[in-house]
Design an enzyme around this catalytic site. Structure first.
Site, PDB file in Angstrom:
ATOM      1  N   LYS A   4      12.940   6.811   4.910  1.00 15.92           N
ATOM      2  CA  LYS A   4      12.056   7.953   5.184  1.00 15.92           C
ATOM      3  C   LYS A   4      11.457   8.487   3.884  1.00 15.92           C
ATOM      4  O   LYS A   4      10.277   8.854   3.822  1.00 15.92           O
ATOM      5  CB  LYS A   4      12.840   9.075   5.869  1.00 15.92           C
ATOM      6  CG  LYS A   4      13.303   8.778   7.291  1.00 15.92           C
ATOM      7  CD  LYS A   4      14.032   9.999   7.828  1.00 15.92           C
ATOM      8  CE  LYS A   4      14.575   9.784   9.219  1.00 15.92           C
ATOM      9  NZ  LYS A   4      15.303  10.979   9.717  1.00 15.92           N
TER      10      LYS A   4
ATOM     11  N   HIS B 155      21.198 -14.696  32.038  1.00 11.68           N
ATOM     12  CA  HIS B 155      20.088 -15.637  31.914  1.00 11.68           C
ATOM     13  C   HIS B 155      19.444 -15.538  30.539  1.00 11.68           C
ATOM     14  O   HIS B 155      18.314 -15.999  30.352  1.00 11.68           O
ATOM     15  CB  HIS B 155      19.057 -15.368  33.016  1.00 11.68           C
ATOM     16  CG  HIS B 155      19.613 -15.528  34.391  1.00 11.68           C
ATOM     17  ND1 HIS B 155      19.572 -16.725  35.082  1.00 11.68           N
ATOM     18  CD2 HIS B 155      20.270 -14.658  35.197  1.00 11.68           C
ATOM     19  CE1 HIS B 155      20.152 -16.574  36.266  1.00 11.68           C
ATOM     20  NE2 HIS B 155      20.592 -15.330  36.352  1.00 11.68           N
TER      21      HIS B 155
ATOM     22  N   GLU C 117      25.207   3.395  13.588  1.00 15.99           N
ATOM     23  CA  GLU C 117      24.844   4.481  12.680  1.00 15.99           C
ATOM     24  C   GLU C 117      26.084   5.221  12.200  1.00 15.99           C
ATOM     25  O   GLU C 117      26.135   5.702  11.066  1.00 15.99           O
ATOM     26  CB  GLU C 117      23.874   5.451  13.360  1.00 15.99           C
ATOM     27  CG  GLU C 117      23.258   6.461  12.394  1.00 15.99           C
ATOM     28  CD  GLU C 117      22.103   7.228  13.002  1.00 15.99           C
ATOM     29  OE1 GLU C 117      20.943   6.865  12.747  1.00 15.99           O
ATOM     30  OE2 GLU C 117      22.371   8.195  13.746  1.00 15.99           O
TER      31      GLU C 117
END
Length: 547
Positions: free
Chosen positions: A508, A382, A351
């Site tokens: 937004k 893994h 960000e």
């Protein structure tokens, strides 16, 4: 050609001249490589010897930082200059962790330290009143659970700290709600008693839709339990830069704590946004967290670049991102309690540095922020470590490893530490084809030749190791501040603003329109978005349960 461009081109030529040198050969030729390429600060050790460079590379990188005026930009950060140019603000998160007696720090011509002290002490006092049972629920019962409602910077930092410091937890259980998906809040509420729960609404603007939707849902939960509006308000507190908006929401002024315009959300855990940390571990431990961060601040602001841990971390990241064209970077904490650290780093780095425009608005002159991901070691071994070891992509790795376990010491801690060290060594050394053949010496030649290429490891894969003597509040503060300053230095070299996030806002803005249109009516979007909205309406008509 200016000095910065000359320094950049010098590094490009240097990479071409040295890219053939293998790390295993560097270690063989430099017995003192670790001694020269590690730094210590209190309980932290930073080992950067397993990187694809030599002392000459570091000198060139330091020269690049010098020509980018890193020293001047660091001074501007520390003294309250408006380093967040697009929003016209300072970035004074370092002031939040200054000790008592520190010199004045000015933002917009006023000393901000008195306000910082006042709000910190108010938040600490409130946390203590909850822990001590001095502040009780409306029915006179002690508060047993504290729910922090926030998202992004108001959530990731506090949640990571509370998880990391679990062994220091006091008696109140702390929970976090961030997602507007009803399941996120519902799975918390189903375990709670409204009489013994305190909710904290954290939003810098007090307009964050996800946060306010969840806060309103909590109010509805209280109404359903038979609480009046005033009784419900007794169970709310808030942290916001818009304290009046928080009070308009119904939260009493004495339980509204201020955060500041000159601190970005992802740097705000050091402010009253850290209230859930204060509740979880107590005021003394929170002050230790601040002290650790301040220790790293002092190191950062007063140590020459060649010995400066955050500067070195940043220069190494620039070296791989811009000159070796790495495909990303990964952070792997070998500590279960640090398992949220990669998510916090993901936001901090991506960000802050995911910008295609320079600080002055012109196109960025180079490749900027990289892809940052990670997970909990040993689990990652893994999962994606196969790609790190034998894949075709270059992805440098940070190993973050506490030396002392926070649980029962029965050999599992030693196993965890050993695996971290082994992975770093394996990435660096690799395994040649001849070494793979030697391991398969007992097999018939044809089978040996068939399998050996699959067991060859290219090696020469770089990593840093960040070791902590223990995972304490102080060491956690140092670790977090180191990564904060690393991010700032990268932004300084790339000439981007690490303190704004305009890319978050556009989605937004569109969502506000689409929310109303999902129920029907006129909408004008691209064909794909219209198709997605139509499917939503279809599912609603069929009783698909969307809401």
């Amino acid at each position: 050609m200016d000095a910065f461009t000359r320094a950049w081109y010098a590094l490009e030529r240097h990479y071409q001249d040295t890219c053939h040198i293998l790390l295993r050969d560097r270690f063989a030729a430099e017995p003192d490589r670790f001694e020269r390429m590690h730094e210590r600060l209190d309980g932290m050790l930073f080992d950067y010897s397993k990187n694809r460079f030599g002392e000459d590379t570091l000198q060139l990188l330091c020269r690049l930082a010098e020509t980018a005026d890193l020293e001047g930009k660091m001074r501007a950060l520390r003294t309250g200059a408006k380093v967040n140019g697009s929003e016209g603000r300072a970035a004074l998160h370092t002031a939040l962790r200054l000790p008592d007696g520190a010199d004045a720090v000015y933002a917009d011509g006023r000393d901000v330290l008195p306000e910082i002290r006042r709000e910190l002490n108010r938040a600490l006092k409130f946390a203590h009143s909850l822990d001590d049972g001095l502040y009780q629920g409306i029915t006179g019962k002690r508060i047993a659970d504290f729910v922090h409602i926030g998202i992004g910077g108001s959530d990731l930092g506090p949640a990571m700290c509370v998880q990391a410091l679990e062994p220091f937890r006091r008696q109140i259980s702390v929970h976090f709600v961030s997602n507007a998906d009803p399941a996120c809040l519902d799975e918390v509420l189903c375990r709670l008693n409204p009489e013994t729960t305190m909710f904290c609404v954290a939003s810098k603007s007090f307009k964050t839709p996800e946060t306010l939707l969840n806060a309103e849902a909590v109010k509805a939960w209280y109404r359903g339990a038979g609480f009046s509006e005033s009784e419900t308000a007794h169970h709310f507190c808030a942290v916001s830069a818009d304290t009046e908006a928080a009070q308009s929401f119904g939260i009493a002024a004495e339980r509204v704590f201020a955060m500041y315009d000159w601190v970005g959300g992802r740097y705000s855990v050091w402010s009253p946004v850290g209230l859930p940390v204060m509740v979880a571990v107590g005021g003394a431990r929170f002050r230790e967290l601040l002290a650790g961060a301040h220790a790293m601040d002092s190191h950062f602001f007063h140590t020459p670049p060649r010995r400066n841990i955050p500067v070195l971390m940043a220069l190494i990241a620039v070296w791989y991102n811009n000159f070796q064209h790495a495909d990303g970077q990964t952070a792997v904490p070998y500590s279960h309690n640090l398992r949220l650290l990669p998510a916090w780093l993901n936001q901090l780095d991506m960000e802050s540095l995911g910008k295609s425009r320079a600080s002055d608005g012109s196109p960025a002159a180079c490749k900027t922020g990289g892809i940052v991901f990670g997970g909990e070691g040993v689990n990652c071994q893994h999962a994606y470590f196969q790609l790190l070891h034998q894949g075709t992509r270059l992805i440098p790795c940070d190993f973050i490893v506490p030396m002392t376990a926070q649980g029962a010491e029965d050999g599992r801690s030693r196993f965890t530490v050993a695996n971290a060290f082994a992975q770093a060594e394996a990435l660096m050394k690799g395994k040649t084809l001849d070494e793979a053949r030697a391991e398969l010496a007992d097999l018939p030649e044809a089978e040996r030749e068939r399998l050996a290429p699959h067991k060859e490891f290219p090696g020469n894969r770089p990593s840093n190791s960040i070791l902590l003597d223990r995972l304490t509040p102080c060491n956690l503060g140092m670790l977090m501040a180191a990564y904060e300053h690393k991010t700032f230095v990268q932004g300084a070299i790339w000439n981007v603003n690490p303190f704004d996030q305009w890319g978050v806002e556009y989605g937004k803005q569109l969502a506000k329109t689409i929310i109303g249109e999902l129920e029907g009516g006129t909408s004008v979007h691209d064909a794909s978005t219209e198709g997605l909205m139509a499917f939503y309406r279809e599912c609603r008509l069929k009783g698909g349960g969307a809401a």
